[in-house]
Design a protein around this motif. Sequence first.
Motif, PDB file in Angstrom:
ATOM      1  N   CYS A  32      -3.531   8.122 -10.791  1.00 22.20           N
ATOM      2  CA  CYS A  32      -4.315   7.030 -11.369  1.00 22.20           C
ATOM      3  C   CYS A  32      -5.819   7.188 -11.115  1.00 22.20           C
ATOM      4  O   CYS A  32      -6.621   6.464 -11.690  1.00 22.20           O
ATOM      5  N   GLY A  33      -6.194   8.111 -10.240  1.00 22.53           N
ATOM      6  CA  GLY A  33      -7.609   8.347  -9.962  1.00 22.53           C
ATOM      7  C   GLY A  33      -8.267   7.282  -9.110  1.00 22.53           C
ATOM      8  O   GLY A  33      -9.492   7.256  -9.007  1.00 22.53           O
ATOM      9  N   GLU A  34      -7.493   6.421  -8.485  1.00 21.97           N
ATOM     10  CA  GLU A  34      -8.079   5.333  -7.690  1.00 21.97           C
ATOM     11  C   GLU A  34      -8.115   5.612  -6.190  1.00 21.97           C
ATOM     12  O   GLU A  34      -8.761   4.892  -5.450  1.00 21.97           O
ATOM     13  N   HIS A  35      -7.410   6.641  -5.747  1.00 22.21           N
ATOM     14  CA  HIS A  35      -7.282   6.878  -4.312  1.00 22.21           C
ATOM     15  C   HIS A  35      -8.172   8.008  -3.799  1.00 22.21           C
ATOM     16  O   HIS A  35      -8.641   7.964  -2.660  1.00 22.21           O
ATOM     17  N   ASP A  65       2.424   1.451  -3.496  1.00 18.63           N
ATOM     18  CA  ASP A  65       1.432   1.890  -4.484  1.00 18.63           C
ATOM     19  C   ASP A  65       1.221   3.402  -4.405  1.00 18.63           C
ATOM     20  O   ASP A  65       1.190   4.095  -5.425  1.00 18.63           O
ATOM     21  N   GLU A  94       0.843  -1.205   0.000  1.00 20.46           N
ATOM     22  CA  GLU A  94       0.000   0.000   0.000  1.00 20.46           C
ATOM     23  C   GLU A  94       0.877   1.252   0.000  1.00 20.46           C
ATOM     24  O   GLU A  94       0.576   2.224  -0.704  1.00 20.46           O
ATOM     25  N   ASP A 126       1.678   6.261  -7.185  1.00 23.56           N
ATOM     26  CA  ASP A 126       0.434   6.856  -7.685  1.00 23.56           C
ATOM     27  C   ASP A 126       0.234   8.318  -7.287  1.00 23.56           C
ATOM     28  O   ASP A 126      -0.432   9.068  -8.001  1.00 23.56           O
ATOM     29  N   PRO A 151     -11.384  10.981  -4.963  1.00 19.95           N
ATOM     30  CA  PRO A 151     -12.353  11.380  -5.985  1.00 19.95           C
ATOM     31  C   PRO A 151     -11.823  12.566  -6.801  1.00 19.95           C
ATOM     32  O   PRO A 151     -11.018  13.364  -6.298  1.00 19.95           O
ATOM     33  N   GLU A 152     -12.272  12.670  -8.022  1.00 21.35           N
ATOM     34  CA  GLU A 152     -11.853  13.772  -8.881  1.00 21.35           C
ATOM     35  C   GLU A 152     -12.173  15.099  -8.196  1.00 21.35           C
ATOM     36  O   GLU A 152     -13.233  15.277  -7.606  1.00 21.35           O
ATOM     37  N   ASP A 192      -3.524  12.485  -7.369  1.00 21.21           N
ATOM     38  CA  ASP A 192      -3.708  11.045  -7.542  1.00 21.21           C
ATOM     39  C   ASP A 192      -3.620  10.761  -9.041  1.00 21.21           C
ATOM     40  O   ASP A 192      -4.582  10.947  -9.773  1.00 21.21           O
TER      41      ASP A 192
END
Length: 151
Positions: A124-127, A98, A95, A102, A129-130, A122
Amino acid sequence: MSDENTTIDDPELGTFGRARSELTDGTVLTHDWFVGTVSVEGTELELMLEGTTSDEVAPLLPRLRDVVKRLHTLRRIATDAVVTHFNTGEPEPHELDDAASDLTIEAIEAAADGTIILHLIDSCGEHFPEGYWPAVHLDVDDSVAQVTVES
């Protein structure tokens, strides 16, 4: 008195000018900080110095120079802090790794009290919200004082 039209030239960090925003009606707002950019490892980073005059921000330049020189190390401290802050238990090594790959630094802010705020994105946009990003506040000794989410 403010020196809205003043620029500050730093031999290592480049030129800083008063931050401004133009509203849709054409009104120009002058902010209480100076901005510039610096290239670190091929990435342009925004630099922000809190203050309205060159006399207020000049004392912040040595700290900002030092942070930029040590950014690789401070970046890992920041990404580890974000993971640790938002994890309910002890983070797994993967974690932390990553997040280190990221989350990237987009801006560095030097506050008048000596605090440095690293604004991350972020990639990659996975961690997050936009429209939201983590920020890590470092004390004058580079210890993590606070982790926040900004928008």
